[in-house]
Design a protein around this motif. Structure first.
Motif, PDB file in Angstrom:
ATOM      1  N   PHE A  88      22.455   4.048 -13.905  1.00 21.86           N
ATOM      2  CA  PHE A  88      21.665   4.985 -13.106  1.00 21.86           C
ATOM      3  C   PHE A  88      20.819   5.869 -14.007  1.00 21.86           C
ATOM      4  O   PHE A  88      21.260   6.293 -15.073  1.00 21.86           O
ATOM      5  N   TRP A  89      19.590   6.156 -13.542  1.00 19.85           N
ATOM      6  CA  TRP A  89      18.775   7.170 -14.180  1.00 19.85           C
ATOM      7  C   TRP A  89      19.345   8.506 -13.741  1.00 19.85           C
ATOM      8  O   TRP A  89      19.602   8.725 -12.560  1.00 19.85           O
ATOM      9  N   THR A  90      19.575   9.398 -14.681  1.00 18.89           N
ATOM     10  CA  THR A  90      20.149  10.709 -14.375  1.00 18.89           C
ATOM     11  C   THR A  90      19.228  11.783 -14.943  1.00 18.89           C
ATOM     12  O   THR A  90      18.874  11.748 -16.118  1.00 18.89           O
ATOM     13  N   VAL A  91      18.873  12.720 -14.079  1.00 17.67           N
ATOM     14  CA  VAL A  91      18.026  13.843 -14.493  1.00 17.67           C
ATOM     15  C   VAL A  91      18.797  15.121 -14.201  1.00 17.67           C
ATOM     16  O   VAL A  91      19.174  15.379 -13.054  1.00 17.67           O
ATOM     17  N   THR A  92      19.049  15.915 -15.231  1.00 15.84           N
ATOM     18  CA  THR A  92      19.776  17.171 -15.066  1.00 15.84           C
ATOM     19  C   THR A  92      18.764  18.309 -15.008  1.00 15.84           C
ATOM     20  O   THR A  92      17.910  18.436 -15.888  1.00 15.84           O
ATOM     21  N   VAL A  93      18.871  19.104 -13.945  1.00 17.94           N
ATOM     22  CA  VAL A  93      17.959  20.239 -13.750  1.00 17.94           C
ATOM     23  C   VAL A  93      18.781  21.508 -13.576  1.00 17.94           C
ATOM     24  O   VAL A  93      19.941  21.468 -13.172  1.00 17.94           O
ATOM     25  N   ALA A  94      18.143  22.632 -13.898  1.00 17.90           N
ATOM     26  CA  ALA A  94      18.798  23.932 -13.742  1.00 17.90           C
ATOM     27  C   ALA A  94      17.766  24.958 -13.320  1.00 17.90           C
ATOM     28  O   ALA A  94      16.562  24.772 -13.522  1.00 17.90           O
ATOM     29  N   GLN A  95      18.269  26.031 -12.737  1.00 18.89           N
ATOM     30  CA  GLN A  95      17.405  27.147 -12.370  1.00 18.89           C
ATOM     31  C   GLN A  95      18.123  28.434 -12.758  1.00 18.89           C
ATOM     32  O   GLN A  95      19.250  28.674 -12.331  1.00 18.89           O
ATOM     33  N   VAL A  96      17.486  29.217 -13.592  1.00 19.94           N
ATOM     34  CA  VAL A  96      18.069  30.454 -14.070  1.00 19.94           C
ATOM     35  C   VAL A  96      17.372  31.617 -13.383  1.00 19.94           C
ATOM     36  O   VAL A  96      16.137  31.723 -13.413  1.00 19.94           O
ATOM     37  N   ASP A  97      18.163  32.483 -12.768  1.00 15.50           N
ATOM     38  CA  ASP A  97      17.681  33.672 -12.061  1.00 15.50           C
ATOM     39  C   ASP A  97      16.515  33.328 -11.137  1.00 15.50           C
ATOM     40  O   ASP A  97      16.624  32.427 -10.323  1.00 15.50           O
ATOM     41  N   ASP A  98      15.399  34.018 -11.281  1.00 16.34           N
ATOM     42  CA  ASP A  98      14.260  33.823 -10.382  1.00 16.34           C
ATOM     43  C   ASP A  98      13.199  32.894 -10.954  1.00 16.34           C
ATOM     44  O   ASP A  98      12.106  32.797 -10.404  1.00 16.34           O
ATOM     45  N   SER A  99      13.501  32.212 -12.041  1.00 12.77           N
ATOM     46  CA  SER A  99      12.510  31.322 -12.658  1.00 12.77           C
ATOM     47  C   SER A  99      12.444  29.997 -11.905  1.00 12.77           C
ATOM     48  O   SER A  99      13.284  29.683 -11.069  1.00 12.77           O
ATOM     49  N   GLU A 100      11.445  29.215 -12.257  1.00 14.03           N
ATOM     50  CA  GLU A 100      11.275  27.887 -11.659  1.00 14.03           C
ATOM     51  C   GLU A 100      12.351  26.943 -12.192  1.00 14.03           C
ATOM     52  O   GLU A 100      12.789  27.091 -13.334  1.00 14.03           O
ATOM     53  N   PRO A 101      12.769  25.953 -11.412  1.00 17.19           N
ATOM     54  CA  PRO A 101      13.725  24.957 -11.930  1.00 17.19           C
ATOM     55  C   PRO A 101      13.106  24.208 -13.116  1.00 17.19           C
ATOM     56  O   PRO A 101      11.893  24.009 -13.180  1.00 17.19           O
ATOM     57  N   THR A 102      13.962  23.815 -14.045  1.00 17.75           N
ATOM     58  CA  THR A 102      13.495  23.103 -15.231  1.00 17.75           C
ATOM     59  C   THR A 102      14.378  21.886 -15.510  1.00 17.75           C
ATOM     60  O   THR A 102      15.558  21.877 -15.166  1.00 17.75           O
ATOM     61  N   VAL A 103      13.796  20.889 -16.117  1.00 21.32           N
ATOM     62  CA  VAL A 103      14.530  19.676 -16.482  1.00 21.32           C
ATOM     63  C   VAL A 103      15.211  19.911 -17.822  1.00 21.32           C
ATOM     64  O   VAL A 103      14.572  20.295 -18.793  1.00 21.32           O
ATOM     65  N   LEU A 104      16.510  19.662 -17.857  1.00 23.34           N
ATOM     66  CA  LEU A 104      17.271  19.818 -19.092  1.00 23.34           C
ATOM     67  C   LEU A 104      17.400  18.505 -19.852  1.00 23.34           C
ATOM     68  O   LEU A 104      17.328  18.482 -21.081  1.00 23.34           O
ATOM     69  N   GLU A 105      17.621  17.413 -19.095  1.00 26.87           N
ATOM     70  CA  GLU A 105      17.883  16.136 -19.758  1.00 26.87           C
ATOM     71  C   GLU A 105      17.562  14.987 -18.813  1.00 26.87           C
ATOM     72  O   GLU A 105      17.770  15.081 -17.611  1.00 26.87           O
ATOM     73  N   VAL A 106      17.074  13.890 -19.387  1.00 29.27           N
ATOM     74  CA  VAL A 106      16.815  12.652 -18.648  1.00 29.27           C
ATOM     75  C   VAL A 106      17.479  11.530 -19.439  1.00 29.27           C
ATOM     76  O   VAL A 106      17.249  11.402 -20.641  1.00 29.27           O
ATOM     77  N   GLU A 107      18.322  10.735 -18.757  1.00 32.47           N
ATOM     78  CA  GLU A 107      19.039   9.688 -19.478  1.00 32.47           C
ATOM     79  C   GLU A 107      19.428   8.551 -18.549  1.00 32.47           C
ATOM     80  O   GLU A 107      19.433   8.704 -17.333  1.00 32.47           O
ATOM     81  N   LEU A 108      19.747   7.432 -19.152  1.00 33.49           N
ATOM     82  CA  LEU A 108      20.240   6.261 -18.439  1.00 33.49           C
ATOM     83  C   LEU A 108      21.746   6.234 -18.651  1.00 33.49           C
ATOM     84  O   LEU A 108      22.224   6.131 -19.783  1.00 33.49           O
ATOM     85  N   MET A 109      22.519   6.346 -17.570  1.00 32.23           N
ATOM     86  CA  MET A 109      23.976   6.457 -17.670  1.00 32.23           C
ATOM     87  C   MET A 109      24.657   5.315 -16.917  1.00 32.23           C
ATOM     88  O   MET A 109      24.200   4.926 -15.841  1.00 32.23           O
ATOM     89  N   PRO A 110      25.777   4.805 -17.449  1.00 35.48           N
ATOM     90  CA  PRO A 110      26.491   3.731 -16.758  1.00 35.48           C
ATOM     91  C   PRO A 110      27.250   4.268 -15.548  1.00 35.48           C
ATOM     92  O   PRO A 110      27.827   5.348 -15.598  1.00 35.48           O
ATOM     93  N   GLY A 111      27.236   3.496 -14.483  1.00 35.24           N
ATOM     94  CA  GLY A 111      28.033   3.826 -13.313  1.00 35.24           C
ATOM     95  C   GLY A 111      29.343   3.053 -13.371  1.00 35.24           C
ATOM     96  O   GLY A 111      29.640   2.342 -14.338  1.00 35.24           O
TER      97      GLY A 111
END
Length: 182
Positions: free
Chosen positions: A58-81
């Motif tokens: 699976f393609w996995t994209v990790t996103v986060a949102q800190v306080d009132d800022s816009e969401p941001t992408v932390l990591e993009v990776e191909l992970m085994p299911g």
């Protein structure tokens, strides 16, 4: 700011797809396959993978949102299911070589046991094989190069077993040179 991780996952789906399309063609990304909430509060969105040779990944994209800022992408990776095809654990060369040598010794012991099982002496053919092996060993000493630490790539493993015999022949050569100098 989104109130729950589920809201964050829904709000960042397009952001996650855009990040994926920066590293892989859109044709390799399938439909959404869920999301997981990480301990830190970040959300990992999963998308089916359509790359040939990676079934169950699976393609996995990790996103986060800190306080009132816009969401941001932390990591993009191909992970085994679950059930994905994975490479076997790496085994050091020394262990693989030891297993190979043990197997070769086991085969030799079985061959010796098989030759004397019926109580008869070995056939004439086997005597000839033994004699030819001795001749082959002496020829190998003349032809085989000495092995150095960096020379293991492309070397027949059986040559490594003869390294002790190579050392003996070198000592004989040294003593011959000493005799010639007198």
């Amino acid at each position: 700011m989104t109130s729950t991780p589920d809201d964050l996952a829904a709000a960042t789906r397009d952001l996650a797809l855009a990040a994926l399309h920066e590293i892989t063609p859109a044709s390799t990304v399938g439909p959404a396959a869920g999301h997981t909430v990480e301990e830190s509060g970040a959300v990992s969105l999963r998308f089916e993978n359509r790359l040939p040779g990676y079934p169950g990944w699976f393609w996995t994209v990790t996103v986060a949102q800190v306080d009132d800022s816009e969401p941001t992408v932390l990591e993009v990776e191909l992970m085994p299911g679950d059930g994905a095809l994975l490479a076997p654990d790496w085994v050091p060369w020394a262990e693989r070589l030891a297993e190979y040598r043990a197997h070769q010794a086991e085969l030799a012991a079985q061959a010796e046991a098989g030759a004397g099982e019926d109580g008869d002496e070995p056939d004439e053919d086997s005597d000839e094989d033994d004699d030819s092996d001795e001749d082959d060993d002496s020829d190998e000493d003349d032809v085989s190069p000495r092995l150095h630490a960096g020379d293991l790539d492309g070397v027949d493993i059986d040559e490594l077993d003869d390294s002790d015999e190579d050392d003996d022949s070198d000592e004989d050569d040294d003593s011959d040179e000493d005799d010639d100098s007198e």
